[in-house]
Design a protein around this motif. Structure first.
Motif, PDB file in Angstrom:
ATOM      1  N   ALA A 163       0.825  -1.218   0.000  1.00  0.00           N
ATOM      2  CA  ALA A 163       0.000   0.000   0.000  1.00  0.00           C
ATOM      3  C   ALA A 163       0.860   1.269   0.000  1.00  0.00           C
ATOM      4  O   ALA A 163       1.994   1.264   0.491  1.00  0.00           O
ATOM      5  CB  ALA A 163      -0.941   0.003   1.203  1.00  0.00           C
ATOM      6  N   ASN A 164       0.294   2.360  -0.545  1.00  0.00           N
ATOM      7  CA  ASN A 164       1.013   3.641  -0.576  1.00  0.00           C
ATOM      8  C   ASN A 164       0.098   4.824  -0.260  1.00  0.00           C
ATOM      9  O   ASN A 164       0.451   5.961  -0.531  1.00  0.00           O
ATOM     10  CB  ASN A 164       1.678   3.852  -1.943  1.00  0.00           C
ATOM     11  N   VAL A 165      -1.070   4.534   0.294  1.00  0.00           N
ATOM     12  CA  VAL A 165      -2.057   5.590   0.564  1.00  0.00           C
ATOM     13  C   VAL A 165      -2.699   5.336   1.922  1.00  0.00           C
ATOM     14  O   VAL A 165      -2.919   4.181   2.307  1.00  0.00           O
ATOM     15  CB  VAL A 165      -3.166   5.573  -0.527  1.00  0.00           C
ATOM     16  N   VAL A 166      -2.978   6.442   2.649  1.00  0.00           N
ATOM     17  CA  VAL A 166      -3.760   6.341   3.885  1.00  0.00           C
ATOM     18  C   VAL A 166      -4.875   7.373   3.791  1.00  0.00           C
ATOM     19  O   VAL A 166      -4.689   8.451   3.225  1.00  0.00           O
ATOM     20  CB  VAL A 166      -2.884   6.604   5.134  1.00  0.00           C
ATOM     21  N   MET A 167      -6.034   7.018   4.320  1.00  0.00           N
ATOM     22  CA  MET A 167      -7.178   7.937   4.230  1.00  0.00           C
ATOM     23  C   MET A 167      -7.619   8.393   5.626  1.00  0.00           C
ATOM     24  O   MET A 167      -8.546   7.818   6.199  1.00  0.00           O
ATOM     25  CB  MET A 167      -8.337   7.246   3.488  1.00  0.00           C
ATOM     26  N   PRO A 168      -6.969   9.444   6.165  1.00  0.00           N
ATOM     27  CA  PRO A 168      -7.373   9.924   7.491  1.00  0.00           C
ATOM     28  C   PRO A 168      -8.793  10.486   7.450  1.00  0.00           C
ATOM     29  O   PRO A 168      -9.166  11.152   6.492  1.00  0.00           O
ATOM     30  CB  PRO A 168      -6.368  11.045   7.800  1.00  0.00           C
ATOM     31  N   ASN A 169      -9.536  10.205   8.499  1.00  0.00           N
ATOM     32  CA  ASN A 169     -10.923  10.645   8.552  1.00  0.00           C
ATOM     33  C   ASN A 169     -10.979  12.062   9.137  1.00  0.00           C
ATOM     34  O   ASN A 169     -10.578  12.281  10.278  1.00  0.00           O
ATOM     35  CB  ASN A 169     -11.705   9.672   9.433  1.00  0.00           C
ATOM     36  N   VAL A 170     -11.475  13.022   8.358  1.00  0.00           N
ATOM     37  CA  VAL A 170     -11.554  14.410   8.844  1.00  0.00           C
ATOM     38  C   VAL A 170     -13.006  14.845   9.081  1.00  0.00           C
ATOM     39  O   VAL A 170     -13.296  16.027   9.226  1.00  0.00           O
ATOM     40  CB  VAL A 170     -10.846  15.394   7.874  1.00  0.00           C
ATOM     41  N   THR A 171     -13.910  13.880   9.125  1.00  0.00           N
ATOM     42  CA  THR A 171     -15.316  14.179   9.431  1.00  0.00           C
ATOM     43  C   THR A 171     -15.412  14.670  10.877  1.00  0.00           C
ATOM     44  O   THR A 171     -14.738  14.120  11.756  1.00  0.00           O
ATOM     45  CB  THR A 171     -16.155  12.887   9.287  1.00  0.00           C
ATOM     46  N   PRO A 172     -16.248  15.704  11.163  1.00  0.00           N
ATOM     47  CA  PRO A 172     -16.418  16.128  12.563  1.00  0.00           C
ATOM     48  C   PRO A 172     -16.789  14.927  13.444  1.00  0.00           C
ATOM     49  O   PRO A 172     -17.582  14.072  13.031  1.00  0.00           O
ATOM     50  CB  PRO A 172     -17.577  17.130  12.488  1.00  0.00           C
TER      51      PRO A 172
END
Ligand code: 5AD
Length: 365
Positions: free
Chosen positions: A296-305
């Motif tokens: 893998a080469n991507v991370v998806m941080p959650n920025v939802t309130p």
């Protein structure tokens, strides 16, 4: 004799199946090392952050695996305002995301024009690529959003086993689109296209997963998300997730998802492959880093309130992820450095394809 590694364009389903079945530590270590080497050679040591904004948890669908399914009354439903979405996008940019991902349940209360406006606002205010993950929408919606400035679309096909898919993802009352047709349509519109699957669904077999891998290749996907299936107690696939009547040879969802991830890196060397949240939830403290060292080469941080994030309850454990994305990023960056990786700069686009009008708007960071 050691299994040969699958090569792009010439992988037999039998070879993929043999790799998926393999439990020999030597062979697996060789697979992890090969996936990591191909990742380094083809997409480098950067880890791109995509800031995930879960813009609404309303959903019309009846998917047997997902906590957002319409009949789940236990869930308070929300829809973010444009202002809230823009605030979240600002946070994504602040913490170093080159991409903002708008995701929601299949929520037709978002009109074509409303989503177009959100796209235009984000694209004109922030230096980011924009990814949509809004489910099965009409070809006209998808076209309008592309014109409004969306760059990418994520639509997992979940499993290539049609009978299984129809059972766990019953057709919508509103319209009936074949997910594979939609993926083709997205390509024609010039989107960078992502898809993916869950691993460990009831009744799913390793041979199905081998077929999934072949389809990733056939669709020449730009992004592929792979995660273990995590049973949600308020869904028909329920607490155990495994129906006694369904035989399966897929007994270790997380381990098998990691194998599928590594094999996908070998088949699609240039693809952007996220180390998914489901990997981390199934194997807390380790899953995300394991993914990053196995292709893998991507991370998806959650920025939802935070208040909304808690209600975006697709599967158990997901909403318990660290509350403040700044903390997550700080911890993640420290870990990345310790494994010789660096935070990605720029949008982290797909590599432009050699020919065809559909690639005209793709750029490279
Ligand atoms: N476990 C793991 N992943 C899930 N998804 C939906 N429900 C679950 C679950 N119970 C995944 C699907 C969907 C994505 C947004 O989340 O693959 O496409």
């Amino acid at each position: 004799m050691r299994l040969p590694f699958p090569q792009p364009g010439s992988s037999s389903p039998d070879l993929l199946l043999a790799w998926l079945k393999t439990e020999a530590p030597d062979a697996l270590n060789a697979l992890w090392a090969q996936a990591d080497a191909v990742r380094r050679e083809q997409v480098g040591d950067s880890v791109h952050f995509r800031g995930l904004i879960e813009i609404s948890n309303r959903c019309e669908r009846l998917c047997a695996y997902c906590g957002l399914r319409r009949p789940n009354r236990a869930l308070p439903r929300y829809r973010m305002t444009l202002l809230e979405i823009l605030e979240s996008a600002r946070l994504a940019v602040e913490i170093g995301c080159g991409t903002v991902v708008l995701q929601s349940g299949e929520d037709f209360s978002w009109t074509r024009e409303e989503i177009s406006e959100i796209i235009r606002e984000i694209r004109s205010n922030f230096p980011v690529a924009l990814t949509l993950s809004l489910g099965e929408r009409t070809p006209e919606d998808l076209e309008a959003w592309r014109k409004a400035g969306a760059d990418r679309y994520l639509l997992r096909f979940e499993t290539s086993n049609r009978a299984l898919l129809n059972w766990i993802h019953p057709p919508s009352r509103r319209q009936s689109f074949d997910r594979f047709d939609l993926l083709r349509h997205l390509k024609r519109l010039g989107y960078q296209v992502g898809s993916g699957v869950m691993v460990g669904l009831p009744g799913q077999r390793l041979a199905d997963l081998a077929q999934d891998l072949r389809l990733f290749e056939e669709f020449d996907l730009d992004m592929v998300g792979i995660g273990p299936f995590i049973p949600h107690p308020d869904t028909p696939l329920g607490a155990s997730g495994l129906d006694a009547n369904l035989s399966t040879d897929l007994v270790d969802p997380s381990g098998t998802a990691l194998k599928a991830l590594a094999l996908t890196r070998l088949l699609l060397p240039h693809a952007h492959l996220p180390s998914t949240t489901a990997l981390e939830v199934a194997d807390p403290g380790q899953g995300r880093i394991l993914g990053l060292t196995r292709g893998a080469n991507v991370v998806m941080p959650n920025v939802t309130p935070a208040a909304y994030r808690r209600a975006y309850d697709i599967y158990p454990g997901k909403t318990a992820q660290r509350d403040d994305p700044r903390d997550l990023l700080a911890a993640l960056c420290a870990k990345l450095h310790s494994i010789g990786r660096t935070p990605g700069k720029g949008r982290g686009d797909a590599r432009p394809r050699p020919a065809g009008p559909s690639t005209a708007r793709q750029e490279c960071a």
